[in-house]
Design an enzyme around this catalytic site. Structure first.
Site, PDB file in Angstrom:
ATOM      1  CE  LYS A 180       2.596  -0.038   0.182  1.00 23.95           C
ATOM      2  NZ  LYS A 180       2.005   0.945   1.067  1.00 23.95           N
TER       3      LYS A 180
ATOM      4  CG  ASP B 157       5.934   1.709   9.058  1.00 18.99           C
ATOM      5  OD1 ASP B 157       5.262   0.709   8.711  1.00 18.99           O
ATOM      6  OD2 ASP B 157       5.742   2.847   8.599  1.00 18.99           O
TER       7      ASP B 157
ATOM      8  CD1 TRP C 192       5.436   7.286   3.125  1.00 17.78           C
ATOM      9  CD2 TRP C 192       4.530   6.843   5.123  1.00 17.78           C
ATOM     10  NE1 TRP C 192       4.085   7.165   2.953  1.00 17.78           N
ATOM     11  CE2 TRP C 192       3.498   6.900   4.165  1.00 17.78           C
ATOM     12  CE3 TRP C 192       4.196   6.577   6.450  1.00 17.78           C
ATOM     13  CZ2 TRP C 192       2.166   6.706   4.492  1.00 17.78           C
ATOM     14  CZ3 TRP C 192       2.866   6.376   6.766  1.00 17.78           C
ATOM     15  CH2 TRP C 192       1.867   6.440   5.798  1.00 17.78           C
TER      16      TRP C 192
HETATM   17  C1  LMR Z   1       3.994   5.115  -0.313  1.00 17.89           C
HETATM   18  O1  LMR Z   1       4.906   5.486   0.429  1.00 17.89           O
HETATM   19  O2  LMR Z   1       3.950   5.368  -1.517  1.00 17.89           O
HETATM   20  C2  LMR Z   1       2.888   4.256   0.252  1.00 17.89           C
HETATM   21  O3  LMR Z   1       3.153   3.958   1.574  1.00 17.89           O
HETATM   22  C3  LMR Z   1       1.555   4.840   0.027  1.00 17.89           C
HETATM   23  C4  LMR Z   1       1.278   6.037   0.872  1.00 17.89           C
HETATM   24  O4  LMR Z   1       0.243   6.032   1.546  1.00 17.89           O
HETATM   25  O5  LMR Z   1       2.050   6.999   0.863  1.00 17.89           O
END
Ligand code: LMR
Length: 398
Positions: free
Chosen positions: A250, A215, A134
């Site tokens: 979520k 996470d 992420w």
């Molecule tokens: C995502 O990866 O789309 C979610 O975790 C929202 C975000 O804050 O990026």
């Protein structure tokens, strides 16, 4: 100060994920599909208000409590409930009180508190994240002053975890490196470690004396609420020190309420209390104390067996819808003679399409299908109405 102080500033680039929402809103095409940000949508393409949450909110409103300050560490009944959700109510670590849980501003806030604690209090300087991860993990860790590197994770050729390369990288880390691991539903690839692989990772963590930071933002969206918590439960049982960032965004649909938790697993209740007092002081400096509403609703749900059972059913329904969309997208691909089987193989909200940035931009510009430039799509944005269109668009830009 001179009024020129801002004049040389350049605008910051849009966030690669959240910025997509702005673009999507401006798109006038009726057929547009938002598979960008990780938000669960229903068959009608709408973000649902979960019934358990609506009922909890009704009760809270009825109670009409005043809006006092919440303790710096959060609402105690919320903290203990989410701790049990992540680690299991019968976990020895939970029962012995050796986990310190602090309410946080969503999962991101938990990552923030944990990384500041690691850097400023524990004096750790290095962190590693999966390649890919992420995007915000890297920004956030750097912002806390950690040096961030990547460990190999995803093998493009096989579509699986590049496990040998991952292990080799972890074995080469310095003692005390913070290792960010996705507990389930890996974001962005949808490819998770198997239980056997987790056990091997644990051995390396022990050997190298690493500091895991898990996470868990999608608990319940992979194989089940308990099943998705295999990793934090295994590490807790192993008796090592680690942290977990958990989120109710979520699985409770409480995105905007910023409801999460940082869990620090320590050797005993005494150390957990010390850690809690220190993290409270970080909270005080960062934002004083957390917001009430989302945590009060979650506490209401998780502490009422009937309401909790209704919520578990709803999460099961959401997970089934995600699984169904994965199967449908793969089947639509088969009809078109295009291999979209990645969707059925991966788990959670996200899938890695294997498309590059140019192809993702073409997907957006030509078809109004919005995914992240790294090739990620949010499968929870698919529906029986748009899946055929999306499959055709994916096929066309390949
Ligand atoms: C995502 O990866 O789309 C979610 O975790 C929202 C975000 O804050 O990026």
């Amino acid at each position: 100060m001179s009024s020129q102080i801002f004049s040389s500033l350049q605008p910051a680039p849009d966030d690669p994920i959240l910025g997509l929402n702005e673009l999507f809103k401006k798109d006038a095409r009726a057929e547009k599909v938002n598979l960008g940000v990780g938000v669960f949508l229903n068959e009608e393409g709408k973000l649902p208000l979960m019934q358990a949450v609506a009922e909890a909110e009704r009760r809270l409103l009825e109670r009409g409590a005043p809006h006092g300050y919440v303790p710096m560490s959060g609402i105690p009944s919320y903290c203990s409930a989410i701790q049990k959700l992540v680690f299991g109510a019968d976990s020895e670590a939970v029962l012995s009180g050796r986990i310190c849980t602090i309410q946080s501003l969503g999962g991101t806030g938990a990552l923030r508190l944990g990384s500041v604690f690691a850097r400023e209090v524990l004096g750790l300087t290095k962190a590693v994240v999966s390649d890919p991860t992420w995007g915000n993990h890297i920004t956030l860790f750097k912002h806390a002053g950690l040096d961030v590197a990547k460990y190999p994770y995803y093998d493009k050729a096989t579509g699986l975890v590049a496990f040998d390369a991952m292990k080799a990288a972890l074995k080469g880390l310095d003692t005390g490196t913070v290792v960010l691991l996705h507990a389930c539903c890996h974001n962005p690839t949808g490819v998770d470690l198997t239980h056997e692989q987790w056990k091997e990772v644990l051995e390396i963590i022990r050997e190298r004396d690493l500091f895991p930071f898990l996470d868990i933002a999608y608990q319940g969206f992979g194989d089940g609420l308990d099943e998705d918590a295999f990793a934090p439960r295994m590490l807790a049982e192993a008796g090592i020190a680690f942290m977990v960032a958990s989120s109710c965004s979520k699985n409770f649909g409480l995105y905007g309420e910023r409801t999460g938790g940082l869990h620090v697993v320590t050797p005993n209740a005494g150390e957990a209390a010390v850690v809690q007092s220190i993290i409270k002081s970080i909270v005080r400096a960062e934002y004083s104390n957390p917001a009430t509403h989302g945590a009060a609703a979650v506490s209401e749900i998780l502490n009422d067996p009937e309401l909790k059972a209704a919520w578990v059913d709803e999460v099961t329904g959401m997970r089934s819808r995600i699984h169904q969309m994965r199967t449908l997208l793969t089947a639509e691909g088969e009809k078109l003679g295009v291999d979209l089987s990645f969707a059925a193989r991966q788990a959670g909200m996200f899938s890695f399409t294997g498309l590059n940035a140019d192809q993702m931009i073409a997907l957006r510009e030509k078809f109004g299908v919005y995914g992240v430039n790294n090739g990620r799509i949010c499968v929870a944005g698919l529906s029986t109405k748009n899946v055929e269109y999306v499959a055709k668009a994916l096929a066309a830009v390949r």
